[in-house]
Design a protein around this motif. Sequence first.
Motif, PDB file in Angstrom:
ATOM      1  N   ILE A  27     -14.926  -4.210  11.230  1.00 31.61           N
ATOM      2  CA  ILE A  27     -14.474  -4.312   9.625  1.00 31.61           C
ATOM      3  C   ILE A  27     -13.041  -3.785   9.724  1.00 31.61           C
ATOM      4  O   ILE A  27     -12.135  -4.437   9.293  1.00 31.61           O
ATOM      5  CB  ILE A  27     -15.185  -3.471   8.667  1.00 31.61           C
ATOM      6  CG1 ILE A  27     -16.583  -4.006   8.564  1.00 31.61           C
ATOM      7  CG2 ILE A  27     -14.694  -3.453   7.268  1.00 31.61           C
ATOM      8  CD1 ILE A  27     -17.453  -3.339   7.733  1.00 31.61           C
ATOM      9  N   ILE A  28     -12.724  -2.578  10.148  1.00 31.86           N
ATOM     10  CA  ILE A  28     -11.332  -2.132  10.222  1.00 31.86           C
ATOM     11  C   ILE A  28     -10.561  -2.826  11.268  1.00 31.86           C
ATOM     12  O   ILE A  28      -9.266  -3.153  10.398  1.00 31.86           O
ATOM     13  CB  ILE A  28     -11.386  -0.750  10.687  1.00 31.86           C
ATOM     14  CG1 ILE A  28     -12.192   0.183   9.801  1.00 31.86           C
ATOM     15  CG2 ILE A  28     -10.066  -0.038  10.524  1.00 31.86           C
ATOM     16  CD1 ILE A  28     -12.635   1.794  10.173  1.00 31.86           C
ATOM     17  N   GLY A  29     -10.939  -3.328  12.105  1.00 27.88           N
ATOM     18  CA  GLY A  29     -10.227  -3.928  12.885  1.00 27.88           C
ATOM     19  C   GLY A  29      -9.905  -5.416  12.261  1.00 27.88           C
ATOM     20  O   GLY A  29      -8.510  -5.719  12.435  1.00 27.88           O
ATOM     21  N   ILE A  30     -10.615  -5.916  11.752  1.00 27.42           N
ATOM     22  CA  ILE A  30     -10.423  -7.357  11.201  1.00 27.42           C
ATOM     23  C   ILE A  30      -9.629  -7.172   9.854  1.00 27.42           C
ATOM     24  O   ILE A  30      -8.709  -7.977   9.478  1.00 27.42           O
ATOM     25  CB  ILE A  30     -11.733  -7.836  10.558  1.00 27.42           C
ATOM     26  CG1 ILE A  30     -12.618  -8.434  11.823  1.00 27.42           C
ATOM     27  CG2 ILE A  30     -11.491  -9.334   9.537  1.00 27.42           C
ATOM     28  CD1 ILE A  30     -12.248  -9.663  12.487  1.00 27.42           C
ATOM     29  N   VAL A  82      -9.205  -0.701  18.791  1.00 21.57           N
ATOM     30  CA  VAL A  82      -8.140  -0.035  19.580  1.00 21.57           C
ATOM     31  C   VAL A  82      -6.959  -1.134  19.894  1.00 21.57           C
ATOM     32  O   VAL A  82      -5.874  -0.786  19.739  1.00 21.57           O
ATOM     33  CB  VAL A  82      -8.487   0.673  20.860  1.00 21.57           C
ATOM     34  CG1 VAL A  82      -7.485   0.951  21.683  1.00 21.57           C
ATOM     35  CG2 VAL A  82      -9.459   1.733  20.487  1.00 21.57           C
ATOM     36  N   VAL A  83      -7.140  -2.311  20.322  1.00 24.91           N
ATOM     37  CA  VAL A  83      -6.251  -3.172  20.785  1.00 24.91           C
ATOM     38  C   VAL A  83      -5.526  -3.593  19.561  1.00 24.91           C
ATOM     39  O   VAL A  83      -4.345  -3.923  19.437  1.00 24.91           O
ATOM     40  CB  VAL A  83      -6.955  -4.527  21.618  1.00 24.91           C
ATOM     41  CG1 VAL A  83      -5.830  -5.582  21.483  1.00 24.91           C
ATOM     42  CG2 VAL A  83      -7.612  -3.938  22.867  1.00 24.91           C
ATOM     43  N   VAL A  84      -6.476  -4.128  18.395  1.00 28.52           N
ATOM     44  CA  VAL A  84      -5.889  -4.374  17.145  1.00 28.52           C
ATOM     45  C   VAL A  84      -4.762  -3.452  16.670  1.00 28.52           C
ATOM     46  O   VAL A  84      -3.596  -3.281  16.133  1.00 28.52           O
ATOM     47  CB  VAL A  84      -6.751  -4.534  16.123  1.00 28.52           C
ATOM     48  CG1 VAL A  84      -6.205  -5.000  14.628  1.00 28.52           C
ATOM     49  CG2 VAL A  84      -7.517  -6.111  16.310  1.00 28.52           C
ATOM     50  N   VAL A  85      -5.569  -1.828  16.608  1.00 28.88           N
ATOM     51  CA  VAL A  85      -4.394  -0.750  16.034  1.00 28.88           C
ATOM     52  C   VAL A  85      -3.356  -0.533  17.089  1.00 28.88           C
ATOM     53  O   VAL A  85      -2.132  -0.486  16.427  1.00 28.88           O
ATOM     54  CB  VAL A  85      -5.419   0.508  16.179  1.00 28.88           C
ATOM     55  CG1 VAL A  85      -4.431   1.511  15.873  1.00 28.88           C
ATOM     56  CG2 VAL A  85      -6.371   0.438  14.994  1.00 28.88           C
ATOM     57  N   VAL A  86      -3.502  -0.755  18.253  1.00 22.23           N
ATOM     58  CA  VAL A  86      -2.279  -0.431  19.013  1.00 22.23           C
ATOM     59  C   VAL A  86      -1.137  -1.794  18.879  1.00 22.23           C
ATOM     60  O   VAL A  86      -0.056  -1.362  18.493  1.00 22.23           O
ATOM     61  CB  VAL A  86      -2.545  -0.294  20.620  1.00 22.23           C
ATOM     62  CG1 VAL A  86      -1.314  -0.715  21.432  1.00 22.23           C
ATOM     63  CG2 VAL A  86      -3.425   0.911  20.856  1.00 22.23           C
ATOM     64  N   VAL A  89       2.640  -1.056  17.183  1.00 24.94           N
ATOM     65  CA  VAL A  89       3.712  -1.419  17.797  1.00 24.94           C
ATOM     66  C   VAL A  89       4.601  -2.396  17.102  1.00 24.94           C
ATOM     67  O   VAL A  89       5.765  -2.256  16.717  1.00 24.94           O
ATOM     68  CB  VAL A  89       3.456  -2.167  19.430  1.00 24.94           C
ATOM     69  CG1 VAL A  89       4.751  -2.812  19.711  1.00 24.94           C
ATOM     70  CG2 VAL A  89       2.811  -1.087  20.037  1.00 24.94           C
ATOM     71  N   LEU A  90       3.845  -3.565  16.600  1.00 24.40           N
ATOM     72  CA  LEU A  90       4.616  -4.601  15.706  1.00 24.40           C
ATOM     73  C   LEU A  90       5.245  -3.694  14.165  1.00 24.40           C
ATOM     74  O   LEU A  90       6.335  -4.203  14.203  1.00 24.40           O
ATOM     75  CB  LEU A  90       3.544  -5.675  15.259  1.00 24.40           C
ATOM     76  CG  LEU A  90       3.298  -6.727  16.092  1.00 24.40           C
ATOM     77  CD1 LEU A  90       2.192  -7.480  15.573  1.00 24.40           C
ATOM     78  CD2 LEU A  90       4.492  -7.302  16.433  1.00 24.40           C
ATOM     79  N   LEU A  91       4.673  -3.040  13.930  1.00 26.80           N
ATOM     80  CA  LEU A  91       4.953  -2.298  12.629  1.00 26.80           C
ATOM     81  C   LEU A  91       6.216  -1.309  12.713  1.00 26.80           C
ATOM     82  O   LEU A  91       7.070  -1.019  12.131  1.00 26.80           O
ATOM     83  CB  LEU A  91       3.938  -1.287  11.777  1.00 26.80           C
ATOM     84  CG  LEU A  91       2.969  -2.378  11.088  1.00 26.80           C
ATOM     85  CD1 LEU A  91       1.947  -1.425  10.557  1.00 26.80           C
ATOM     86  CD2 LEU A  91       3.456  -3.362  10.341  1.00 26.80           C
ATOM     87  N   ILE A  92       6.203  -0.784  14.221  1.00 27.50           N
ATOM     88  CA  ILE A  92       7.450   0.181  14.426  1.00 27.50           C
ATOM     89  C   ILE A  92       8.769  -0.762  14.864  1.00 27.50           C
ATOM     90  O   ILE A  92       9.746  -0.373  14.397  1.00 27.50           O
ATOM     91  CB  ILE A  92       7.167   1.030  15.608  1.00 27.50           C
ATOM     92  CG1 ILE A  92       6.015   2.131  15.498  1.00 27.50           C
ATOM     93  CG2 ILE A  92       8.516   1.765  16.317  1.00 27.50           C
ATOM     94  CD1 ILE A  92       5.572   2.625  16.656  1.00 27.50           C
TER      95      ILE A  92
END
Lengths: 153, 182
Positions: A38-41, B21-25, B29-32
């Motif tokens: 959910i958070i990822g999406i 994790v991949v999405v967050v990373v 990076v994009l937002l920085i």
Amino acid sequence: MNGLAVLCLIFAFVKDREKAKRSVFKALMAFLRMLPVIIGIVIFIGILLGFVSKEVIERIVGVRGGIIGVVLVGLFGAVLHIPSLIAFPLAASLLKSGATVTSVAVFITTLTMIGFVTLPLEIRELGRKMALLRNGISFIIALIIGVIMGLLL
Amino acid sequence: MKEARPKNRKRDLLGDIIFLVVVVVISTVLLIIFPDRRFRVFTVSREFFIEMITILPAVMILMGLFSEFVPGKLVVKLLGKSAGIKGILLAIVFGALPTGPLYIAFPMAAGLLKKGASISSIIVFLSAWACIKIPQELVELQFLGFKFMVLRLALTIISVIFMGFLIEKIIGKTRRKEPIKP
């Protein structure tokens, strides 16, 4: 929606306390289990709408995407393995940023009906022929459903 | 089959966490690199998060209740006996009940086939299980609107029944030649 759940829950507790408790526990576990996706999406949708311009979305899954765009989106939905509950917000965000009804409908339909990841299991349980036929025909049907919905909505 | 399930689950969870994790990373990076996009990304994400968080607990509760109160054995018992139009309708209803992920349905379907359920109702059952879940329709209603949801539901039901009969026609007679491995 929430009211319905509360009503059912009360009814369940009246009927069978133990089972009701177990279902709440199951629901909680399922929810926690789903949380990473959910958070990822949610982040993904934010990035998608924040960075990818409307023109690009339109070009791929919008009016300008044409048949190829629709087929691509269908394949994407077939291969992806995300819970459909989470796919709806994604679909809604695509729709808002210029995707056609056809592409969105195809995406949801292939995502739910076709399981590329679960295909080996389906073949093992039901035989190659039946599994491949079901998934193959589902893909064609998804395209047809999408086209009809695009014409009607 | 039963031994494979917990392993699959662990692998699935690992996959989900890797995805997160991949999405967050990537997002960080994009937002920085592009600080001017931050506001838009945050607003969109927050909006969707709130929308999901208001509807998902209810959906989960409903699914949990159904999986406890409608056991798989009952479904198998009722579906195995019925045939024809009644079997098809039952298959849709049972498929639509929120009773768990698709991989649970495969062994059930295989069991039903052995018990003599028709191929058409098995196909309908599997497809309904995959894409006509009641909680799923409610979430679709919330995000994509009444018209979209109802039209897609109607088209799906019609085509799933059609597909059931079509596949039965195609493999109906050769079925026995291809034994299902236990």
